[in-house]
Design an enzyme around this catalytic site. Structure first.
Site, short mmCIF file in Angstrom:
data_model
loop_
_atom_site.label_atom_id
_atom_site.label_comp_id
_atom_site.label_asym_id
_atom_site.label_seq_id
_atom_site.Cartn_x
_atom_site.Cartn_y
_atom_site.Cartn_z
N HIS A 171 20.76 -25.85 20.90
CA HIS A 171 20.88 -24.54 20.71
C HIS A 171 20.96 -23.64 21.94
CE1 HIS A 171 18.28 -23.22 18.30
NE2 HIS A 171 18.26 -24.60 18.14
N HIS A 215 16.21 -24.03 22.59
CA HIS A 215 16.08 -24.96 22.91
C HIS A 215 15.80 -24.34 25.00
CE1 HIS A 215 17.77 -27.32 19.51
NE2 HIS A 215 16.20 -27.54 19.88
N CYS A 245 9.68 -31.79 4.21
CA CYS A 245 10.75 -31.61 4.69
C CYS A 245 11.17 -31.79 5.80
CB CYS A 245 10.37 -29.49 5.32
SG CYS A 245 11.81 -28.98 6.19
N CYS A 254 11.18 -30.04 9.41
CA CYS A 254 10.48 -30.47 10.53
C CYS A 254 9.91 -31.22 10.38
CB CYS A 254 9.60 -29.04 9.24
SG CYS A 254 9.45 -27.38 8.63
N CYS A 300 11.22 -24.50 2.28
CA CYS A 300 10.53 -24.65 3.11
C CYS A 300 10.60 -23.37 4.22
CB CYS A 300 11.10 -26.21 4.10
SG CYS A 300 10.47 -25.66 6.27
N HIS A 331 12.95 -23.46 7.27
CA HIS A 331 14.05 -23.75 7.59
C HIS A 331 14.79 -23.26 6.32
CE1 HIS A 331 12.57 -27.27 9.94
NE2 HIS A 331 13.63 -26.07 11.02
N LYS A 391 14.72 -16.08 12.44
CA LYS A 391 14.65 -16.88 13.78
C LYS A 391 16.56 -17.79 13.68
CE LYS A 391 13.28 -21.57 15.06
NZ LYS A 391 11.99 -22.73 14.09
N LYS A 441 20.03 -24.09 14.07
CA LYS A 441 21.15 -25.03 13.44
C LYS A 441 20.74 -24.90 12.04
CE LYS A 441 23.89 -25.94 16.89
NZ LYS A 441 25.08 -26.14 17.08
N1 MSP Z 1 10.93 -32.69 18.04
C1 MSP Z 1 10.20 -31.80 18.12
C2 MSP Z 1 9.15 -31.10 19.22
C3 MSP Z 1 8.02 -32.15 19.63
S1 MSP Z 1 7.24 -31.55 20.61
C4 MSP Z 1 6.64 -33.46 20.67
C5 MSP Z 1 10.67 -30.18 17.99
N2 MSP Z 1 12.27 -30.51 17.90
S2 MSP Z 1 12.86 -28.93 17.99
O1 MSP Z 1 14.49 -29.51 18.73
O2 MSP Z 1 13.39 -28.28 16.62
O3 MSP Z 1 12.88 -27.74 19.04
C6 MSP Z 1 11.62 -27.15 18.97
C7 MSP Z 1 11.76 -26.07 19.89
O4 MSP Z 1 12.58 -25.64 20.16
C8 MSP Z 1 10.66 -24.59 19.43
O5 MSP Z 1 9.29 -24.59 19.81
C9 MSP Z 1 10.78 -24.06 20.79
O6 MSP Z 1 10.30 -23.77 21.99
C10 MSP Z 1 12.69 -24.58 20.78
N3 MSP Z 1 12.98 -22.97 19.72
C11 MSP Z 1 14.24 -24.02 18.58
N4 MSP Z 1 14.57 -22.59 18.34
C12 MSP Z 1 14.63 -21.18 18.67
C13 MSP Z 1 14.29 -20.30 18.82
N5 MSP Z 1 15.45 -19.47 17.27
N6 MSP Z 1 13.54 -19.09 19.62
C14 MSP Z 1 12.90 -19.29 20.93
N7 MSP Z 1 12.19 -21.22 20.78
C15 MSP Z 1 13.30 -22.24 19.90
O7 MSP Z 1 10.52 -29.53 17.37
#
Ligand code: MSP
Length: 542
Positions: free
Chosen positions: A18, A21, A126, A129, A143, A146, A294, A297
């Site tokens: 999304h 990322h 959770c 997370c 949580c 989420h 925030k 998904k």
């Molecule tokens: N798999 C773990 C990370 C492991 S790293 C060794 C994870 N994955 S995640 O798919 O949930 O990605 C989290 C990251 O995605 C956040 O830290 C950020 O970089 C990005 N984001 C996810 N949602 C976001 C927003 N709403 N806004 C900005 N960045 C966001 O956690």
């Protein structure tokens, strides 16, 4: 020449990508492109986190094996990098057998170092997370990230002596006060450590979808340990020469605040235990929000950027991310906001500046960018001082990872150039020049012109030079636009292309862009012929 190794988090493949990322990957790419312009040896790593409960559950819900599910979703993450025009060097998958072997080796090192022991654990988990919570950190029993109810888990597993690293971590924080940026994130992590660290469970007995603990195959390694190690394992097996010695330790791990603690506390402690150097910096950007929350998904409140990228291209999306949200802080985004910034800044300010400048050069000088009038040097331009200050300040901000600050600095100069057009009014200067020509002045040979012609030439030269400079400064943010500006100025694509990093590229590496050495006022090559064309940013009419 310096080195610049940056990572994004490795993203979970439980669901499709999304905008959050896309945001992290885009902003990392902006930093990467700037460092390539400097001529640094650059490595840009991203990846996918494919083990653990939530991936297993997502696959099961679709009637697929976790690996089948991951294979499908990972293609979507590769696509995101391409869509936002990110020049990543490697996308690591945690299901890669080479990563799995490296993780086992790493964990074995911690075990041999006496930092891992067996014990039993019970807590509130959770799965979104992939982390345990203590009661007081939940919000209304849910949580905080989420909004899900955690499940009570109890199991025998292996523990890492995180508590034994408390003092060394504090020492590291004291000695490196800018190791986490922005500052308030440093303080947040530090105060967490000061409150005291408990040992953490680093394996699971109830889960099959993971990497086996090397000395006990009834357990798999906790997905977060597996994931963090990816930043190091990738350099051991990604294509390219001597990646570990060239790039370890990372210059920046980039992420949002949701995963700060894992990176700020557990990761450095694991590295100390296994005997590796610590990353130089973490940079924590903010959350993209929609309606004050925030986007995620899991919460079901996401804006889909991909149709906008398909319709308008990667550049407007990249630009919007870096303009709308102050880098390092949370920011609210929306489709209306995107369209309004596109119209007011890309179409009306930058696009318009380019089309007016090139069409005036076309109209008044037959397309040839005039040379400087005799006796005038680049420094005589009323834009010279501001242009140099812009390049200098933008560089400083880039180097501090103040990416939106760098863009703001550059944008002030875009606006200055538009004001310059109004002040100089080249259409009036052209009339005066025509009158001068009619009166016979300026007809005495090439390079010798009357005052009115000289004034017009000076203005047109300044506009071409300002646009060229902008193409260098804006490349990191809007690379396709920067290339289009150079094309319209009649500059060969090859001019000033910096040597690209030798690391092999996994996903379509674009050229390294114009070298930062060109970010000086007065470097406009002579003899250019402009190319006019349709607007780069046609207005979005609703
Ligand atoms: N798999 C773990 C990370 C492991 S790293 C060794 C994870 N994955 S995640 O798919 O949930 O990605 C989290 C990251 O995605 C956040 O830290 C950020 O970089 C990005 N984001 C996810 N949602 C976001 C927003 N709403 N806004 C900005 N960045 C966001 O956690």
């Amino acid at each position: 020449m310096g080195k610049f190794y940056i990572t994004t988090p490795i993203y979970y493949v439980n669901d499709v990508p999304h905008i959050g990322h896309a945001y992290t990957t885009t902003t990392a790419d902006v930093a990467v492109r700037f460092h390539r312009q400097l001529g640094d040896d650059v490595y840009f790593l991203t990846g996918t986190d494919e083990h653990g409960t939530k991936i297993e559950q997502a696959a099961c819900a679709r009637g697929l094996t976790p690996k089948q599910h991951a294979d499908e979703i990972v293609a979507r993450f590769r696509e995101v990098a391409q869509k936002v025009d990110a020049t990543i060097d490697f996308l690591l998958r945690t299901t890669d057998p080479k990563h799995e072997a490296f993780v086992q080796d790493f964990v074995q090192r911690c075990y041999d170092h006496g930092d891992i022991y067996s014990g039993s654990y019970s807590g509130l988990y959770c799965p979104a997370c992939e982390a345990y919570y203590i009661e007081e950190n939940l919000v209304d029993g849910l949580c905080p990230d989420h909004g899900l109810a955690p499940t009570k888990m109890e199991e025998d597993n292996y523990f890492f002596r995180l508590s034994a690293y408390q003092e060394r971590l504090l020492e590291h924080y004291r000695a490196n006060p800018d190791w986490i940026r922005p500052r308030h994130r440093f303080n947040e992590a530090l105060s967490f450590i000061e409150q005291g660290l408990d040992d953490i469970s680093i394996s699971r007995s109830t889960l099959k979808w993971g990497i086996s603990v090397p000395w006990d195959d009834s357990q798999v390694i906790y997905v977060w340990i597996d994931a963090l190690i990816s930043y190091l394992s990738a350099l051991h097996f990604a294509p390219g020469e001597d990646l570990v010695s060239r790039f370890w330790p990372p210059t920046y791990h980039l992420m949002a605040q949701d995963i700060l603690k894992f990176h700020a506390i557990i990761w450095p402690a694991l590295l100390m235990s296994a005997g590796y150097e610590l990353p130089e910096h973490l940079f924590i950007h903010g959350y993209l929000k929609l309606g004050g929350e925030k986007m995620s998904k899991t919460r079901g409140n996401v804006m889909d950027p991909f149709p906008l990228i398909e319709q308008y291209g990667a550049d407007p999306f990249r630009f919007y991310c870096l303009r709308e949200v102050s880098f390092g802080q949370d920011g609210t985004v929306s489709e209306e906001g995107f369209k309004s910034r596109y119209n007011s800044e890309l179409a009306n300010e930058l696009g318009n500046l380019l089309s007016r400048s090139t069409s005036m050069i076309d109209k008044y000088r037959g397309g040839a960018v005039p040379a400087q009038p005799a006796g005038r040097s680049p420094d005589d331009s009323p834009l010279a001082a501001e242009a140099s200050a812009t390049a200098q300040t933008a560089r400083e901000r880039f180097e501090e990872m103040d990416l939106s600050g760098a863009l703001e600095t550059i944008w002030v100069f875009v606006r200055r150039m538009n004001r310059y057009v109004e002040e100089q009014a080249p259409w009036k200067q052209a009339k005066e020049a025509a009158a001068e020509d009619a009166a016979g002045a300026g007809a005495t040979g090439p390079g010798v012109t009357g005052d009115a012609n000289a004034a017009l030439d000076a203005t047109l030269w300044d506009l071409a030079e300002g646009l060229r400079l902008l193409s260098v400064l804006l490349h990191a943010f809007i690379p396709a636009t920067a290339a289009a500006i150079r094309e319209r100025l009649g500059m060969p694509a090859a001019i000033g292309v910096a040597a690209s990093s030798e690391a092999s590229s996994e996903v379509g590496r674009a050229d390294a862009g114009p070298s930062w050495e060109e970010a000086v006022w007065g470097a406009l090559p002579g003899g250019l012929t402009v190319v006019t064309g349709p607007p780069l940013f046609p207005r979005i009419e609703d």
